[in-house]
Motif scaffolding. Structure first.
Motif, PDB file in Angstrom:
ATOM      1  N   CYS A 198       8.996  11.031  -4.146  1.00  0.00           N
ATOM      2  CA  CYS A 198       9.760  10.237  -3.461  1.00  0.00           C
ATOM      3  C   CYS A 198       9.092   9.597  -2.342  1.00  0.00           C
ATOM      4  O   CYS A 198       8.246  10.079  -1.517  1.00  0.00           O
ATOM      5  N   LEU A 199       9.309   8.085  -2.242  1.00  0.00           N
ATOM      6  CA  LEU A 199       8.611   7.311  -1.316  1.00  0.00           C
ATOM      7  C   LEU A 199       9.490   6.512  -0.254  1.00  0.00           C
ATOM      8  O   LEU A 199      10.793   6.205  -0.601  1.00  0.00           O
ATOM      9  N   ARG A 200       9.235   6.416   0.712  1.00  0.00           N
ATOM     10  CA  ARG A 200      10.200   5.723   1.770  1.00  0.00           C
ATOM     11  C   ARG A 200       9.409   4.557   2.463  1.00  0.00           C
ATOM     12  O   ARG A 200       8.097   4.698   2.933  1.00  0.00           O
ATOM     13  N   TYR A 201      10.075   3.400   2.655  1.00  0.00           N
ATOM     14  CA  TYR A 201       9.609   2.339   3.092  1.00  0.00           C
ATOM     15  C   TYR A 201       9.355   2.127   4.666  1.00  0.00           C
ATOM     16  O   TYR A 201      10.221   2.559   5.010  1.00  0.00           O
ATOM     17  N   ASP A 202       8.231   1.582   4.900  1.00  0.00           N
ATOM     18  CA  ASP A 202       8.041   1.634   6.409  1.00  0.00           C
ATOM     19  C   ASP A 202       7.759   0.070   6.861  1.00  0.00           C
ATOM     20  O   ASP A 202       7.076  -0.520   6.641  1.00  0.00           O
ATOM     21  N   LYS A 203       9.067  -0.420   7.488  1.00  0.00           N
ATOM     22  CA  LYS A 203       8.907  -1.838   7.848  1.00  0.00           C
ATOM     23  C   LYS A 203       8.094  -2.480   8.870  1.00  0.00           C
ATOM     24  O   LYS A 203       7.571  -3.435   8.863  1.00  0.00           O
ATOM     25  N   PHE A 246       4.402   2.125   1.888  1.00  0.00           N
ATOM     26  CA  PHE A 246       5.390   3.181   1.360  1.00  0.00           C
ATOM     27  C   PHE A 246       4.647   4.698   1.646  1.00  0.00           C
ATOM     28  O   PHE A 246       3.274   4.666   1.402  1.00  0.00           O
ATOM     29  N   LEU A 247       5.466   5.425   2.034  1.00  0.00           N
ATOM     30  CA  LEU A 247       4.876   6.793   2.328  1.00  0.00           C
ATOM     31  C   LEU A 247       5.486   7.950   1.127  1.00  0.00           C
ATOM     32  O   LEU A 247       6.668   7.723   0.838  1.00  0.00           O
ATOM     33  N   ILE A 248       4.836   8.529   0.577  1.00  0.00           N
ATOM     34  CA  ILE A 248       5.201   9.522  -0.316  1.00  0.00           C
ATOM     35  C   ILE A 248       5.575  10.730   0.609  1.00  0.00           C
ATOM     36  O   ILE A 248       4.569  11.356   1.123  1.00  0.00           O
ATOM     37  N   LEU A 292      12.961   5.609  -2.473  1.00  0.00           N
ATOM     38  CA  LEU A 292      12.430   5.360  -3.968  1.00  0.00           C
ATOM     39  C   LEU A 292      11.859   6.793  -4.583  1.00  0.00           C
ATOM     40  O   LEU A 292      10.781   7.048  -4.083  1.00  0.00           O
ATOM     41  N   CYS A 293      12.321   6.986  -5.870  1.00  0.00           N
ATOM     42  CA  CYS A 293      11.870   8.190  -6.529  1.00  0.00           C
ATOM     43  C   CYS A 293      11.480   8.023  -7.887  1.00  0.00           C
ATOM     44  O   CYS A 293      12.096   7.238  -8.668  1.00  0.00           O
ATOM     45  N   LEU A 294      10.282   8.372  -8.271  1.00  0.00           N
ATOM     46  CA  LEU A 294       9.669   8.200  -9.569  1.00  0.00           C
ATOM     47  C   LEU A 294       9.439   9.680 -10.126  1.00  0.00           C
ATOM     48  O   LEU A 294       8.862  10.286  -9.722  1.00  0.00           O
ATOM     49  N   LYS A 313       0.844  -1.097   0.033  1.00  0.00           N
ATOM     50  CA  LYS A 313      -0.007   0.111  -0.035  1.00  0.00           C
ATOM     51  C   LYS A 313       0.720   1.391  -0.021  1.00  0.00           C
ATOM     52  O   LYS A 313       1.999   1.384   0.287  1.00  0.00           O
ATOM     53  N   VAL A 314       0.371   2.597  -0.489  1.00  0.00           N
ATOM     54  CA  VAL A 314       0.902   3.672  -0.405  1.00  0.00           C
ATOM     55  C   VAL A 314       0.122   4.680   0.223  1.00  0.00           C
ATOM     56  O   VAL A 314      -1.016   4.831  -0.128  1.00  0.00           O
ATOM     57  N   LYS A 315       0.609   5.304   0.933  1.00  0.00           N
ATOM     58  CA  LYS A 315       0.164   6.255   1.850  1.00  0.00           C
ATOM     59  C   LYS A 315       0.581   7.723   1.524  1.00  0.00           C
ATOM     60  O   LYS A 315       1.818   7.815   1.072  1.00  0.00           O
TER      61      LYS A 315
END
Length: 269
Positions: free
Chosen positions: A249-254, A259-261, A236-238, A157-159
């Motif tokens: 850019c997104l950061r993963y939350d373990k 992922f969070l934008i 992660l940057c798109l 999921k992406v927040k």
């Protein structure tokens, strides 16, 4: 006899009043407003979780746009434009990754990036592909530690960290859908003329450290509220434009496998 008639009359009067009450209740201004508000809330409710984005491809609000969008994607694929790009990218992959695409021939690889994304010091990948079966662009992520593949928005999921802010940033199109708009449709003539090297000219995705990457002007970009700016690696940057240095850019939350934008920049050359 008179008493009997009085009792019957009173009973009928009470019954009439009780029967009318529900009708009066529905038609009162207060209840009409309440019903109207509820209807509006139901119509505007997000299809996905209120905390997570739903891919534009899966959003019924954009059915008309999606239909035309998919028609164009299918034509590009049938004209072998995507297969030309795919064949060049595949040569740069290891046998393990080549095997994955051989086992999943519905994926045509259009762009990719490699790096430490899942914060486990592993060799992770992001693959931007055209899915011939579902007729859409998908963003696939490979975890080098677990050797697992996952699709962004669907499996992970992406927040959107900017969803509840007053930022002027618009997330009308999710990143999978936006890739097609910006990198395929916007420069359609160039794609058709030189498909063999078209997407090699652009960097559409990267796994990077924002604080050390010259593509990012952090003073001109925007950070989501309440996010840490001390560690900007494993990001992660798109790209969101094929013309300007625009990125999400997104950061993963373990902790919750999401992922969070958390960072975006627009028209920051």
């Amino acid at each position: 006899m008179k008493n009997t008639i009085a009792v019957v009359g009173l009973t009928l009067l009470l019954f009439a009043c009780n029967s009318k009450q529900p009708e009066d209740k529905i038609n009162t201004p207060a209840n009409t407003k309440k019903e109207s508000t509820h209807k509006k809330t139901s119509e505007n409710k997000s299809v996905g979780s209120p905390n997570y984005e739903i891919s534009t491809y899966d959003n019924p609000e954009f059915t008309a746009q999606i239909t035309e969008h998919k028609k164009d994607l299918k034509q590009f694929s049938e004209k072998k434009l995507f297969s030309v790009i795919h064949d060049k990218w595949i040569q740069k992959l290891s046998k393990e990754q080549q095997s994955f695409f051989s086992e999943n021939p519905n994926y045509e690889l259009l762009s990719m990036a490699k790096g430490n994304l899942f914060q486990e010091d592993s060799n992770d990948f992001v693959f931007i592909v055209y899915d011939k079966k579902k007729v859409k662009i998908s963003i696939l992520l490979y975890n080098g530690l677990t050797s697992e593949y996952a699709e962004l928005y669907k499996d992970i999921k992406v927040k959107n960290g900017f969803a509840d802010t007053d930022s002027d940033t618009s997330f009308f199109r999710t990143l999978d859908y936006q890739f097609a708009d910006e990198f395929l449709f916007y420069n359609e003539d160039a794609l058709k003329e030189h498909p063999d090297n078209y997407l090699e000219t652009y960097v559409a995705a990267k796994i990077t450290d924002l604080s050390k990457d010259d593509d990012f002007a952090l003073d001109h970009g925007s950070f989501a509220k309440n996010v840490s700016r001390t560690n900007l690696s494993n990001t992660l940057c798109l790209a969101t434009s094929s013309v300007y240095s625009n990125w999400d850019c997104l950061r993963y939350d373990k902790t919750n496998h999401t992922f969070l934008i958390f960072y975006t920049q627009a028209f920051a050359d």
